[in-house]
Design a protein around this motif. Structure first.
Motif, mmCIF file in Angstrom:
data_model
loop_
_atom_site.group_PDB
_atom_site.id
_atom_site.type_symbol
_atom_site.label_atom_id
_atom_site.label_comp_id
_atom_site.label_asym_id
_atom_site.label_seq_id
_atom_site.Cartn_x
_atom_site.Cartn_y
_atom_site.Cartn_z
ATOM 1 N N GLY A 1 0.791 -1.226 0.000
ATOM 2 C CA GLY A 1 0.000 0.000 0.000
ATOM 3 C C GLY A 1 0.823 1.276 0.000
ATOM 4 N N LYS A 2 2.087 1.198 -0.405
ATOM 5 C CA LYS A 2 2.993 2.358 -0.368
ATOM 6 C C LYS A 2 2.509 3.506 -1.244
ATOM 7 N N THR A 3 2.202 3.207 -2.511
ATOM 8 C CA THR A 3 1.857 4.259 -3.461
ATOM 9 C C THR A 3 0.584 4.978 -3.014
ATOM 10 N N THR A 4 -0.409 4.218 -2.609
ATOM 11 C CA THR A 4 -1.664 4.805 -2.113
ATOM 12 C C THR A 4 -1.387 5.619 -0.846
ATOM 13 N N THR A 5 -0.546 5.076 0.043
ATOM 14 C CA THR A 5 -0.223 5.755 1.299
ATOM 15 C C THR A 5 0.519 7.061 1.036
ATOM 16 N N ARG B 1 9.828 0.349 -12.192
ATOM 17 C CA ARG B 1 9.756 -1.004 -12.742
ATOM 18 C C ARG B 1 8.348 -1.543 -12.846
ATOM 19 N N ARG B 2 7.523 -1.352 -11.821
ATOM 20 C CA ARG B 2 6.173 -1.925 -11.874
ATOM 21 C C ARG B 2 5.396 -1.239 -12.996
ATOM 22 N N PRO B 3 4.748 -2.013 -13.865
ATOM 23 C CA PRO B 3 3.994 -1.413 -14.980
ATOM 24 C C PRO B 3 2.947 -0.419 -14.480
ATOM 25 N N GLY C 1 -8.487 2.321 4.391
ATOM 26 C CA GLY C 1 -9.343 2.296 3.211
ATOM 27 C C GLY C 1 -8.581 2.753 1.995
ATOM 28 N N GLU C 2 -9.265 2.762 0.865
ATOM 29 C CA GLU C 2 -8.613 3.087 -0.407
ATOM 30 C C GLU C 2 -8.657 4.557 -0.769
ATOM 31 N N LYS C 3 -9.512 5.337 -0.104
ATOM 32 C CA LYS C 3 -9.586 6.753 -0.438
ATOM 33 C C LYS C 3 -8.399 7.483 0.178
HETATM 34 N N1 LIG Z 1 -8.795 -1.467 1.852
HETATM 35 C C1 LIG Z 1 -7.596 -0.854 1.796
HETATM 36 N N2 LIG Z 1 -6.896 -0.929 0.671
HETATM 37 C C2 LIG Z 1 -5.706 -0.296 0.641
HETATM 38 C C3 LIG Z 1 -5.172 0.432 1.739
HETATM 39 N N3 LIG Z 1 -3.981 0.945 1.354
HETATM 40 C C4 LIG Z 1 -3.779 0.560 0.078
HETATM 41 N N4 LIG Z 1 -4.824 -0.186 -0.365
HETATM 42 C C5 LIG Z 1 -5.009 -0.848 -1.644
HETATM 43 O O1 LIG Z 1 -4.020 -1.850 -1.729
HETATM 44 C C6 LIG Z 1 -3.667 -2.056 -3.101
HETATM 45 C C7 LIG Z 1 -2.171 -1.921 -3.256
HETATM 46 O O2 LIG Z 1 -1.827 -0.568 -3.030
HETATM 47 P P1 LIG Z 1 -0.541 0.102 -3.689
HETATM 48 O O3 LIG Z 1 -0.496 1.487 -3.167
HETATM 49 O O4 LIG Z 1 -0.527 -0.103 -5.154
HETATM 50 O O5 LIG Z 1 0.584 -0.806 -3.017
HETATM 51 P P2 LIG Z 1 2.140 -0.688 -3.206
HETATM 52 O O6 LIG Z 1 2.805 -1.000 -1.924
HETATM 53 O O7 LIG Z 1 2.516 0.625 -3.792
HETATM 54 O O8 LIG Z 1 2.433 -1.855 -4.240
HETATM 55 P P3 LIG Z 1 3.800 -2.105 -5.008
HETATM 56 O O9 LIG Z 1 4.272 -0.794 -5.524
HETATM 57 O O10 LIG Z 1 3.481 -3.067 -6.075
HETATM 58 O O11 LIG Z 1 4.740 -2.672 -3.997
HETATM 59 C C8 LIG Z 1 -4.481 -1.045 -3.883
HETATM 60 O O12 LIG Z 1 -5.649 -1.698 -4.342
HETATM 61 C C9 LIG Z 1 -4.832 0.007 -2.876
HETATM 62 O O13 LIG Z 1 -6.004 0.711 -3.182
HETATM 63 C C10 LIG Z 1 -5.951 0.480 2.948
HETATM 64 O O14 LIG Z 1 -5.589 1.057 3.969
HETATM 65 N N5 LIG Z 1 -7.148 -0.186 2.913
#
Ligand SMILES: Nc1nc2c(ncn2[C@@H]2O[C@H](COP(=O)(O)OP(=O)(O)OP(=O)(O)O)[C@@H](O)[C@H]2O)c(=O)[nH]1
Ligand SMILES: Nc1nc2c(ncn2[C@@H]2O[C@H](COP(=O)(O)OP(=O)(O)OP(=O)(O)O)[C@@H](O)[C@H]2O)c(=O)[nH]1
Ligand SMILES: [Mg+2]
Ligand SMILES: [Mg+2]
Lengths: 270, 290
Positions: free
Chosen positions: B108-112, B135-137, B270-272
């Protein structure tokens, strides 16, 4: 008068630790220890455990693939487990087996979800069906399948990550299946839940709850290239009788293998 | 909930008058199982139960009128006390202050990064998001769309070398008047030496005041090994637990804090982009106890 490990607290604790640390969970760990406590020593106990586990994993082989044209595989699971990447890997397997494949960008919610799958379709040089962000995924899937009527190909449907605790999202997923059944009651031919090996006991809740909304036909467990052992798979297969089809072992297109219960169990007890 | 799952044992205790050492051990076994079912790591549970046993023996629980209730309170208070040490604010140093998000794939890094940017904007900071995952598409595009949603700055990479991006972006941010930079990095395994080395190089050139380990709140027993490796290699400054809007008990919170002793700064729910909140030790404690 044989000896047994039942009296040996140290061996029992070691076995318990191995299983718990592999994410088996408390309940099934107790069942397993109970089943093998008559073993004379740790080595034979482990052999008994392996047999017990392989027995859980070996489910009756499903029949051959149904002859529907197209053949439809839908991927579901919680957020971030590896659905989109797994779809690319599985499409590649189909291509290597001489089959035609198409992708459906059924995640119309998450930022750049459609772009991500599109890049994979370009790398694989296969068609992709997509719509607008915010569009109803059921309508995109419906259009993709009805436009492919009669084609001898595999259609792989990507869906948005969703937590099983979100009723609206679970119903959105259920709707995709309901809508495809209007085209053919056999659709989707397969519904695969993607589970992340590093997740603990919640994998069990995920499988149980997803199963309530859609008839899961198989499991793909990803990220087994990490250090997590994926033990949560055992209570799931034992209680829900869903077979593990593939395991994901990395981020590259070839990092996927058909599931082998023997290999999986042997990795737990190296 | 914990009261219900222990009520069988504790109800028996009530009729006993005085507990034996054996009774106490049986109660502690119930607690141990509850924590393991909550995904707390095996060794962390062992250590925790020993701590509880010491407190319980000290409190003369063996003679208590309601020993079951007492022991649950001891466990809860002990959990809150441990997790309470985990609460801390985001630390800004440098102009711009650099925050780097790191962790496993899909956590969830990118979303966070977007949530944090929006959160800091409300605190009057001027934030730029930096996409160092080349790297990730679609990763750069994902962060770009998130930056637009959050109404914050976005660094356009002119290279696909993450170390170069980490080096250049803070300089560009400074010139463009941003006081905060959040660097999103590629998901990586703790056992991928090459990628861990890359992260070390990025840290060296970006000099972040916060190296935040973003971990999936549903992580199981492996949470200890993962967090320990990240911490030993990179000396993280804090943790963000994501996906806590699900029904995972969140034992990973206790595991990660126990092994790293680094604070849990924020929780994703959550996702928002608005789905981020402060870490409340007592809320997480009662959730772990189920
Ligand atoms: N329900 C929920 N979903 C989340 C939360 N944080 C992130 N997500 C979801 O988790 C999924 C992965 O989130 P990314 O932000 O792409 O994760 P990431 O760590 O950047 O992934 P990589 O870059 O591939 O390592 C997405 O569908 C997000 O919307 C959260 O707190 N709650
Ligand atoms: N190490 C490793 N990483 C994987 C594996 N499968 C997927 N990933 C990575 O996990 C991250 C998330 O993968 P996605 O395919 O975007 O996951 P998703 O389930 O589609 O995510 P959402 O659509 O956001 O719910 C990416 O960084 C992938 O490269 C695997 O088997 N091993
Ligand atoms: Mg996806
Ligand atoms: Mg990312």
């Amino acid at each position: 008068l044989g000896k047994s490990i039942a009296k040996d607290k140290i061996v029992i604790e070691e076995l318990e630790r191995t299983l718990i640390e592999a994410d088996f969970g408390v309940q099934i760990t107790m069942d397993i220890i109970e089943a093998v406590k008559k073993s004379p020593d740790k080595k034979s106990a482990i052999e008994e455990i392996k047999k017990y586990l392989i027995n859980i994993l070996e489910l009756p082989e499903k029949e051959e693939r149904s002859e529907t044209k197209p053949y439809v595989v839908m991927f579901v699971g919680v957020n971030g487990v590896g659905k989109t990447t797994t779809i690319a890997k599985m499409a590649n397997i189909e291509l290597k087996n001489g089959n035609d494949a198409s992708l459906v960008a059924g995640d119309t919610f998450r930022a750049a979800a459609i772009e991500q799958l599109t890049i994979w379709s370009e790398r694989l040089k296969i068609p992709i069906f997509k719509g607008e962000y915010g569009a109803d995924p059921a309508s995109i899937a419906y259009r993709a399948i009805s436009e492919s009527k009669g084609e001898n190909r595999i259609i792989l449907i990507d869906t948005a990550g969703r937590l099983h605790t979100n009723k609206n999202l679970m119903m959105e997923m259920e709707k995709i299946v309901r809508v495809l059944k209007k085209i053919d009651d056999k659709y989707p031919n397969e519904i695969l839940i993607v589970l992340d090996a590093s997740i603990g006991q919640n994998n069990i809740q995920q499988a149980k709850q997803f199963m309530v909304y859609v008839p899961l036909t198989g499991i793909v467990m990803t990220k087994l290239d990490g250090t997590a052992k994926g033990g949560s798979i055992f209570p799931i297969v034992r209680d829900l009788k869903i077979p593990v089809k593939y395991i994901g072992t990395g981020e590259g297109i070839d990092d996927i293998s058909p599931f082998s219960s023997e290999e999986f169990v042997n990795t737990l007890f190296p | 909930n914990i009261q219900n799952s222990f009520s069988k044992i504790f109800r028996k205790w009530r009729s006993k008058g005085k507990l034996t050492e054996e009774d106490l051990d049986r109660g502690l076994l119930e607690i141990k199982n509850a924590l393991l079912e909550a995904d707390v790591n095996y060794d962390v549970v062992k250590e925790f139960i020993e701590g509880v046993k010491e407190s319980a023996e000290g409190e003369e629980i063996l003679y208590a009128l309601n020993p079951g209730q007492m022991i649950v309170k001891i466990v809860f208070d002990e959990l809150v006390k441990i997790l309470g040490k985990a609460k801390k604010e985001i630390y800004f140093k440098g102009n711009p202050a650099v925050i780097m998000l790191l962790g496993l794939q899909g956590s969830g890094k990118t979303t966070t990064a977007g949530k944090l940017a929006r959160f800091l904007t409300k605190k009057n900071r001027k934030t730029m998001l930096v996409p160092a995952d080349t790297r990730r598409p679609g990763a750069v595009e994902q962060l770009k769309q998130i930056a637009e949603q959050a109404g914050v700055g976005f660094y356009k990479p002119d290279t696909d070398n993450p170390v170069e991006i980490a080096r250049k972006a803070p300089k560009v941010a400074y010139i463009e008047g941003y006081d905060t930079v959040i660097i999103d990095t590629q998901g990586r395994l703790h056992v991928d030496d090459k990628l861990m080395q890359e992260l070390k190089k990025m840290i060296k050139v970006a000099k972040p005041s916060e190296k935040l380990f973003v971990a999936d709140g549903m992580t199981g027993q492996d949470a200890v090994k993962i967090a320990e490796t990240f911490n030993n290699n990179l000396d993280i400054t804090g943790v963000i637990l994501t996906k806590m809007d699900g029904d995972a008990r969140g034992g990973a919170a206790l595991s990660i804090f126990s092994v790293t002793k680094k604070p849990i700064k924020l929780i994703g729910v959550g996702e928002k982009l608005s789905d981020i909140e402060q870490f409340y030790p007592d809320r997480i404690a009662s959730r772990i106890l189920g």
